[in-house]
Design a protein around this motif. Structure first.
Motif, short mmCIF file in Angstrom:
data_model
loop_
_atom_site.label_atom_id
_atom_site.label_comp_id
_atom_site.label_asym_id
_atom_site.label_seq_id
_atom_site.Cartn_x
_atom_site.Cartn_y
_atom_site.Cartn_z
N ASN A 187 0.27 -3.83 -8.36
CA ASN A 187 -0.05 -2.78 -7.39
C ASN A 187 -1.31 -1.99 -7.72
OD1 ASN A 187 0.96 -1.41 -9.63
ND2 ASN A 187 1.84 0.24 -8.39
N ARG A 188 -1.96 -2.31 -8.84
CA ARG A 188 -3.14 -1.54 -9.22
C ARG A 188 -4.02 -2.36 -10.16
NH1 ARG A 188 -2.17 0.49 -14.56
NH2 ARG A 188 0.06 0.49 -15.09
N ASP A 228 5.75 -5.12 -13.48
CA ASP A 228 4.52 -5.25 -12.69
C ASP A 228 3.59 -6.31 -13.27
OD1 ASP A 228 5.30 -3.36 -10.89
OD2 ASP A 228 4.09 -1.73 -11.72
N GLU A 243 -3.08 -3.06 -21.39
CA GLU A 243 -2.00 -3.70 -20.64
C GLU A 243 -2.26 -5.18 -20.38
OE1 GLU A 243 -0.01 -0.13 -18.14
OE2 GLU A 243 -1.99 -0.72 -17.45
N LEU A 256 -2.88 -5.61 -12.17
CA LEU A 256 -1.43 -5.60 -12.05
C LEU A 256 -1.05 -5.82 -10.59
CD1 LEU A 256 -0.47 -2.67 -14.45
CD2 LEU A 256 -0.87 -5.08 -14.96
N SER A 295 -6.37 -1.52 -13.41
CA SER A 295 -6.73 -0.50 -14.38
C SER A 295 -8.14 -0.80 -14.90
CB SER A 295 -5.73 -0.51 -15.54
OG SER A 295 -6.03 0.48 -16.49
N TYR A 308 -5.68 1.41 -6.91
CA TYR A 308 -4.49 0.81 -6.28
C TYR A 308 -4.91 -0.18 -5.19
CZ TYR A 308 -1.89 4.21 -8.93
OH TYR A 308 -1.35 4.93 -9.98
N HIS A 367 -0.59 -9.70 -17.74
CA HIS A 367 -0.95 -8.31 -17.55
C HIS A 367 0.35 -7.59 -17.20
CE1 HIS A 367 -4.63 -10.58 -16.16
NE2 HIS A 367 -5.14 -9.84 -17.14
N SER A 410 -1.13 4.01 -20.02
CA SER A 410 -1.44 2.82 -19.24
C SER A 410 -2.79 2.25 -19.64
CB SER A 410 -1.41 3.16 -17.74
OG SER A 410 -0.11 3.52 -17.35
N LYS A 414 6.51 0.38 -17.92
CA LYS A 414 7.61 -0.44 -17.43
C LYS A 414 8.06 -1.47 -18.46
CE LYS A 414 7.09 0.17 -12.46
NZ LYS A 414 7.06 -0.49 -11.14
N SER A 427 2.58 -3.46 -16.91
CA SER A 427 2.62 -2.00 -16.98
C SER A 427 3.24 -1.59 -18.30
CB SER A 427 3.45 -1.45 -15.81
OG SER A 427 3.82 -0.10 -16.06
N GLN A 444 -7.25 4.29 -12.41
CA GLN A 444 -6.32 3.39 -11.73
C GLN A 444 -6.79 3.19 -10.29
OE1 GLN A 444 -4.32 1.91 -13.65
NE2 GLN A 444 -4.41 3.33 -15.38
#
Length: 269
Positions: free
Chosen positions: A174-175, A52, A27, A172, A177, A148, A83, A24, A88, A85, A146
């Motif tokens: 949910n987070r 994401d 990204e 992203l 980086s 969140y 941006h 990760s 994913k 993941s 990370q």
């Protein structure tokens, strides 16, 4: 590369080892990634949750230069990057290409593949005997955390100059980086871990226990187009990714490969 050549009138086999997980990091993208995904899969905002993805309007630079004046290096309107993941994105491409390419989940060396043409995207080289190194990029390690959150707090990539190197911030869904790039021959990981707390505080980020740290080299393949093999991705090159230009370079290598293999150009050109 699989996405690019799957759009051609050729039979494509995609070998990959599912035991090797994408990291990760890296990204963020420039305009090449969303354009390629749109061409291949009609990718758009409806597909953002699958990887994401968030919109990237540019790169926000802080503490650079003598004046230390922040500025946004933005993309020309109405264009934007993404941006995403990394794990994913790989899953998304695999799902979309299933049925269009022959996907083989195995670890194999390029020279052991029976094919007319091969794009070797096998990742960081186990040996650098065929690579040359950059002399002028001063960082060689990264510490990634990370953080969140419930929703993205900004829509650009952060690049922050710090005493021991520089920090990227990738927002992203949910987070966020946060990666601190530094030179392990000059500074310690402990110094970096302490200094990055200033970034967490400034941007009101909550660091999690999901961290990663590793060293890297900045390199390029000396003979990138050899016989029927072209090298791409990290098997071809790695340069510290401040401007997210890797996707553009990957795209250029694919274009040159196709022109070589269809006799539109030769290696001397």
């Amino acid at each position: 590369s699989a996405t690019r050549f799957a759009q051609k009138d050729v039979e494509v086999e995609w070998y990959f080892d599912p035991e090797i997980k994408p990291q990760s990091v890296g990204e963020g993208s420039n305009l090449v990634l969303p354009n390629r995904l749109n061409e291949a899969f009609a990718f758009g905002p409806k597909d953002f949750p699958e990887i994401d993805a968030t919109i990237k309007v540019g790169i926000y630079k802080t503490n650079w230069g003598k004046s230390n004046t922040p500025y946004l290096h933005d993309f020309p309107s109405p264009h934007c990057g993404l941006h995403f993941s990394a794990p994913k994105l790989q899953e998304y491409v695999e799902k979309k290409l299933s049925g269009h390419v022959n996907i083989k989940s195995e670890n194999v060396l390029a020279e052991n593949i029976d094919a007319d043409f091969i794009v070797d995207c096998s990742g960081k080289p186990k040996s650098y005997e065929n690579h040359s190194f950059s002399e002028y990029i001063p960082v060689n390690s990264v510490y990634v955390t990370q953080c969140y959150w419930d929703y993205p707090a900004f829509n650009y990539t952060l690049t922050i100059a710090r005493p021991y190197g520089w920090v990227f911030g990738i927002p992203l869904g949910n987070r966020c980086s946060i990666g601190y790039l530094y030179n392990e021959d000059i500074n310690t990981l402990e110094e970096v871990q302490l200094d990055v707390q200033n970034v967490f505080d400034e941007y009101n980020l909550k660091p999690s226990a999901a961290t990663n740290s590793f060293s890297f080299k900045n390199y390029k393949h000396r003979d990138n187009f050899k016989d029927n093999i072209s090298y791409n991705g990290n098997s071809s090159f790695f340069l510290e990714p401040m401007e997210a230009t890797s996707f553009s370079t990957v795209d250029v290598v694919n274009t040159i490969s196709e022109r070589l293999w269809t006799n539109q150009v030769n290696k001397d050109q």
